[in-house]
Design a protein around this motif. Structure first.
Motif, PDB file in Angstrom:
ATOM      1  N   ALA A   1      77.828   4.970  99.909  1.00 14.05           N
ATOM      2  CA  ALA A   1      77.480   4.449 101.239  1.00 14.05           C
ATOM      3  C   ALA A   1      76.610   5.444 101.983  1.00 14.05           C
ATOM      4  O   ALA A   1      75.663   5.047 102.683  1.00 14.05           O
ATOM      5  CB  ALA A   1      78.760   4.145 102.021  1.00 14.05           C
ATOM      6  N   GLN A   2      76.911   6.746 101.844  1.00 13.59           N
ATOM      7  CA  GLN A   2      76.096   7.770 102.512  1.00 13.59           C
ATOM      8  C   GLN A   2      74.670   7.769 101.977  1.00 13.59           C
ATOM      9  O   GLN A   2      73.732   8.074 102.712  1.00 13.59           O
ATOM     10  CB  GLN A   2      76.701   9.156 102.305  1.00 13.59           C
ATOM     11  CG  GLN A   2      77.978   9.390 103.074  1.00 13.59           C
ATOM     12  CD  GLN A   2      78.626  10.720 102.712  1.00 13.59           C
ATOM     13  OE1 GLN A   2      78.068  11.503 101.937  1.00 13.59           O
ATOM     14  NE2 GLN A   2      79.816  10.967 103.256  1.00 13.59           N
ATOM     15  N   GLN A   3      74.498   7.418 100.703  1.00 13.65           N
ATOM     16  CA  GLN A   3      73.164   7.419 100.099  1.00 13.65           C
ATOM     17  C   GLN A   3      72.504   6.052 100.142  1.00 13.65           C
ATOM     18  O   GLN A   3      71.406   5.881  99.624  1.00 13.65           O
ATOM     19  CB  GLN A   3      73.257   7.893  98.648  1.00 13.65           C
ATOM     20  CG  GLN A   3      73.739   9.323  98.525  1.00 13.65           C
ATOM     21  CD  GLN A   3      73.908   9.748  97.072  1.00 13.65           C
ATOM     22  OE1 GLN A   3      73.650   8.988  96.157  1.00 13.65           O
ATOM     23  NE2 GLN A   3      74.346  10.976  96.879  1.00 13.65           N
ATOM     24  N   GLY A   4      73.218   5.079 100.702  1.00 13.69           N
ATOM     25  CA  GLY A   4      72.637   3.736 100.813  1.00 13.69           C
ATOM     26  C   GLY A   4      72.696   2.943  99.510  1.00 13.69           C
ATOM     27  O   GLY A   4      71.904   2.018  99.321  1.00 13.69           O
ATOM     28  N   VAL A   5      73.605   3.282  98.623  1.00 11.76           N
ATOM     29  CA  VAL A   5      73.747   2.569  97.344  1.00 11.76           C
ATOM     30  C   VAL A   5      74.869   1.545  97.509  1.00 11.76           C
ATOM     31  O   VAL A   5      75.936   1.851  98.042  1.00 11.76           O
ATOM     32  CB  VAL A   5      74.077   3.551  96.195  1.00 11.76           C
ATOM     33  CG1 VAL A   5      74.278   2.818  94.888  1.00 11.76           C
ATOM     34  CG2 VAL A   5      72.983   4.603  96.067  1.00 11.76           C
ATOM     35  N   SER A   6      74.622   0.339  97.028  1.00 13.39           N
ATOM     36  CA  SER A   6      75.613  -0.733  97.185  1.00 13.39           C
ATOM     37  C   SER A   6      76.779  -0.559  96.206  1.00 13.39           C
ATOM     38  O   SER A   6      76.688   0.146  95.200  1.00 13.39           O
ATOM     39  CB  SER A   6      74.963  -2.099  96.937  1.00 13.39           C
ATOM     40  OG  SER A   6      74.645  -2.226  95.561  1.00 13.39           O
ATOM     41  N   GLU A   7      77.888  -1.228  96.532  1.00  9.94           N
ATOM     42  CA  GLU A   7      79.076  -1.186  95.669  1.00  9.94           C
ATOM     43  C   GLU A   7      78.760  -1.780  94.297  1.00  9.94           C
ATOM     44  O   GLU A   7      79.226  -1.280  93.276  1.00  9.94           O
ATOM     45  CB  GLU A   7      80.222  -1.964  96.328  1.00  9.94           C
ATOM     46  CG  GLU A   7      81.510  -1.926  95.527  1.00  9.94           C
ATOM     47  CD  GLU A   7      82.666  -2.621  96.233  1.00  9.94           C
ATOM     48  OE1 GLU A   7      83.639  -2.926  95.519  1.00  9.94           O
ATOM     49  OE2 GLU A   7      82.601  -2.853  97.442  1.00  9.94           O
ATOM     50  N   GLU A   8      77.935  -2.837  94.268  1.00 12.66           N
ATOM     51  CA  GLU A   8      77.565  -3.460  92.999  1.00 12.66           C
ATOM     52  C   GLU A   8      76.825  -2.472  92.101  1.00 12.66           C
ATOM     53  O   GLU A   8      77.051  -2.426  90.883  1.00 12.66           O
ATOM     54  CB  GLU A   8      76.699  -4.702  93.230  1.00 12.66           C
ATOM     55  CG  GLU A   8      77.435  -5.857  93.877  1.00 12.66           C
ATOM     56  CD  GLU A   8      77.589  -5.698  95.390  1.00 12.66           C
ATOM     57  OE1 GLU A   8      76.866  -4.893  96.013  1.00 12.66           O
ATOM     58  OE2 GLU A   8      78.472  -6.374  95.940  1.00 12.66           O
ATOM     59  N   GLU A   9      75.942  -1.656  92.691  1.00 13.60           N
ATOM     60  CA  GLU A   9      75.209  -0.663  91.909  1.00 13.60           C
ATOM     61  C   GLU A   9      76.147   0.418  91.374  1.00 13.60           C
ATOM     62  O   GLU A   9      76.011   0.866  90.237  1.00 13.60           O
ATOM     63  CB  GLU A   9      74.096  -0.030  92.746  1.00 13.60           C
ATOM     64  CG  GLU A   9      73.323   1.074  92.047  1.00 13.60           C
ATOM     65  CD  GLU A   9      72.633   0.640  90.749  1.00 13.60           C
ATOM     66  OE1 GLU A   9      72.414   1.529  89.888  1.00 13.60           O
ATOM     67  OE2 GLU A   9      72.325  -0.552  90.586  1.00 13.60           O
ATOM     68  N   VAL A  10      77.122   0.833  92.179  1.00 18.42           N
ATOM     69  CA  VAL A  10      78.095   1.838  91.728  1.00 18.42           C
ATOM     70  C   VAL A  10      78.885   1.292  90.537  1.00 18.42           C
ATOM     71  O   VAL A  10      79.067   1.976  89.527  1.00 18.42           O
ATOM     72  CB  VAL A  10      79.040   2.244  92.873  1.00 18.42           C
ATOM     73  CG1 VAL A  10      80.161   3.136  92.370  1.00 18.42           C
ATOM     74  CG2 VAL A  10      78.261   2.935  93.982  1.00 18.42           C
ATOM     75  N   VAL A  11      79.347   0.046  90.639  1.00 22.33           N
ATOM     76  CA  VAL A  11      80.114  -0.572  89.545  1.00 22.33           C
ATOM     77  C   VAL A  11      79.227  -0.708  88.304  1.00 22.33           C
ATOM     78  O   VAL A  11      79.676  -0.431  87.184  1.00 22.33           O
ATOM     79  CB  VAL A  11      80.689  -1.932  89.997  1.00 22.33           C
ATOM     80  CG1 VAL A  11      81.304  -2.684  88.818  1.00 22.33           C
ATOM     81  CG2 VAL A  11      81.709  -1.737  91.099  1.00 22.33           C
ATOM     82  N   ALA A  12      77.984  -1.121  88.487  1.00 23.76           N
ATOM     83  CA  ALA A  12      77.075  -1.263  87.344  1.00 23.76           C
ATOM     84  C   ALA A  12      76.852   0.086  86.654  1.00 23.76           C
ATOM     85  O   ALA A  12      76.852   0.165  85.421  1.00 23.76           O
ATOM     86  CB  ALA A  12      75.742  -1.856  87.807  1.00 23.76           C
ATOM     87  N   ARG A  13      76.671   1.160  87.438  1.00 23.38           N
ATOM     88  CA  ARG A  13      76.520   2.498  86.845  1.00 23.38           C
ATOM     89  C   ARG A  13      77.774   2.897  86.078  1.00 23.38           C
ATOM     90  O   ARG A  13      77.694   3.437  84.976  1.00 23.38           O
ATOM     91  CB  ARG A  13      76.251   3.533  87.930  1.00 23.38           C
ATOM     92  CG  ARG A  13      74.862   3.541  88.464  1.00 23.38           C
ATOM     93  CD  ARG A  13      74.695   4.709  89.409  1.00 23.38           C
ATOM     94  NE  ARG A  13      73.527   4.549  90.240  1.00 23.38           N
ATOM     95  CZ  ARG A  13      73.173   5.395  91.181  1.00 23.38           C
ATOM     96  NH1 ARG A  13      73.904   6.455  91.454  1.00 23.38           N
ATOM     97  NH2 ARG A  13      72.080   5.198  91.895  1.00 23.38           N
ATOM     98  N   ALA A  14      78.933   2.639  86.661  1.00 23.01           N
ATOM     99  CA  ALA A  14      80.194   2.996  85.992  1.00 23.01           C
ATOM    100  C   ALA A  14      80.319   2.269  84.659  1.00 23.01           C
ATOM    101  O   ALA A  14      80.718   2.863  83.653  1.00 23.01           O
ATOM    102  CB  ALA A  14      81.379   2.676  86.897  1.00 23.01           C
ATOM    103  N   LEU A  15      79.977   1.001  84.638  1.00 24.86           N
ATOM    104  CA  LEU A  15      80.046   0.246  83.380  1.00 24.86           C
ATOM    105  C   LEU A  15      79.031   0.765  82.371  1.00 24.86           C
ATOM    106  O   LEU A  15      79.326   0.828  81.165  1.00 24.86           O
ATOM    107  CB  LEU A  15      79.841  -1.244  83.646  1.00 24.86           C
ATOM    108  CG  LEU A  15      80.998  -1.954  84.349  1.00 24.86           C
ATOM    109  CD1 LEU A  15      80.640  -3.389  84.690  1.00 24.86           C
ATOM    110  CD2 LEU A  15      82.251  -1.913  83.484  1.00 24.86           C
ATOM    111  N   ARG A  16      77.832   1.139  82.837  1.00 23.13           N
ATOM    112  CA  ARG A  16      76.826   1.712  81.916  1.00 23.13           C
ATOM    113  C   ARG A  16      77.354   3.005  81.306  1.00 23.13           C
ATOM    114  O   ARG A  16      77.223   3.235  80.106  1.00 23.13           O
ATOM    115  CB  ARG A  16      75.507   1.966  82.651  1.00 23.13           C
ATOM    116  CG  ARG A  16      74.613   0.763  82.754  1.00 23.13           C
ATOM    117  CD  ARG A  16      73.168   1.124  83.092  1.00 23.13           C
ATOM    118  NE  ARG A  16      73.029   2.021  84.236  1.00 23.13           N
ATOM    119  CZ  ARG A  16      72.939   1.612  85.514  1.00 23.13           C
ATOM    120  NH1 ARG A  16      72.979   0.333  85.801  1.00 23.13           N
ATOM    121  NH2 ARG A  16      72.800   2.488  86.484  1.00 23.13           N
TER     122      ARG A  16
END
Length: 153
Positions: A101-116
């Protein structure tokens, strides 16, 4: 039972020989033999179960209770480990979401990175996420790869 009902007219075999008729109770005898075999198999199964129970009962009670106490201690340790793991996962998720959130990244992007990242570890033998996974952790993951692959599809 009349005489006519007990008579059987037989046909000759193609080679001209006379077939030997089955005894009227042959079918009943065959069924009785099959039932006896089934009872014998059931008896063997029951005897095996009885031997296993006798083996347990032959142990001293203190040994049985010691095994039970040990299994309860092991189960409690796994339960504590599971609780600790869930707590750490929830805390790390919260940290990741706050930083995102501090960097302006959405929750969906965080989840997608985690899955990658999870798929990278599962599908690449030498992937250790820049040294953040120990060899023991990688070995543990390797033992459970088929189940984990289903989860991270």
């Amino acid at each position: 039972m009349s005489l006519l009902s007990s008579l059987t007219i037989t046909q000759l075999n193609p080679d001209g020989s006379v077939p030997v008729p089955e005894a009227p109770d042959a079918q009943a005898q065959a069924q009785a033999a099959a039932a006896a075999l089934e009872r014998e198999a059931q008896l063997e199964t029951l005897q095996e179960q009885m031997e296993a129970l006798q083996e347990v009962l032959a142990k001293p009670l203190k040994d049985i209770l010691a095994e039970h106490a040990h299994s309860q201690k092991t189960a409690a340790a796994w339960e504590a480990f599971g609780a600790m793991w869930m707590l750490s996962q929830r805390a790390m998720r919260r940290v990741a979401m706050e930083l995102a959130a501090q960097q302006g990244v959405s929750e969906e992007e965080v989840v997608a990175r985690a899955l990658r990242y999870a798929n990278a570890v599962l599908n690449t033998e030498d992937e250790d996420l820049d040294g953040t996974l120990s060899p023991a952790q990688l070995a543990h993951i390797a033992r459970h790869k088929p189940m984990l692959r289903k989860q991270f599809k």
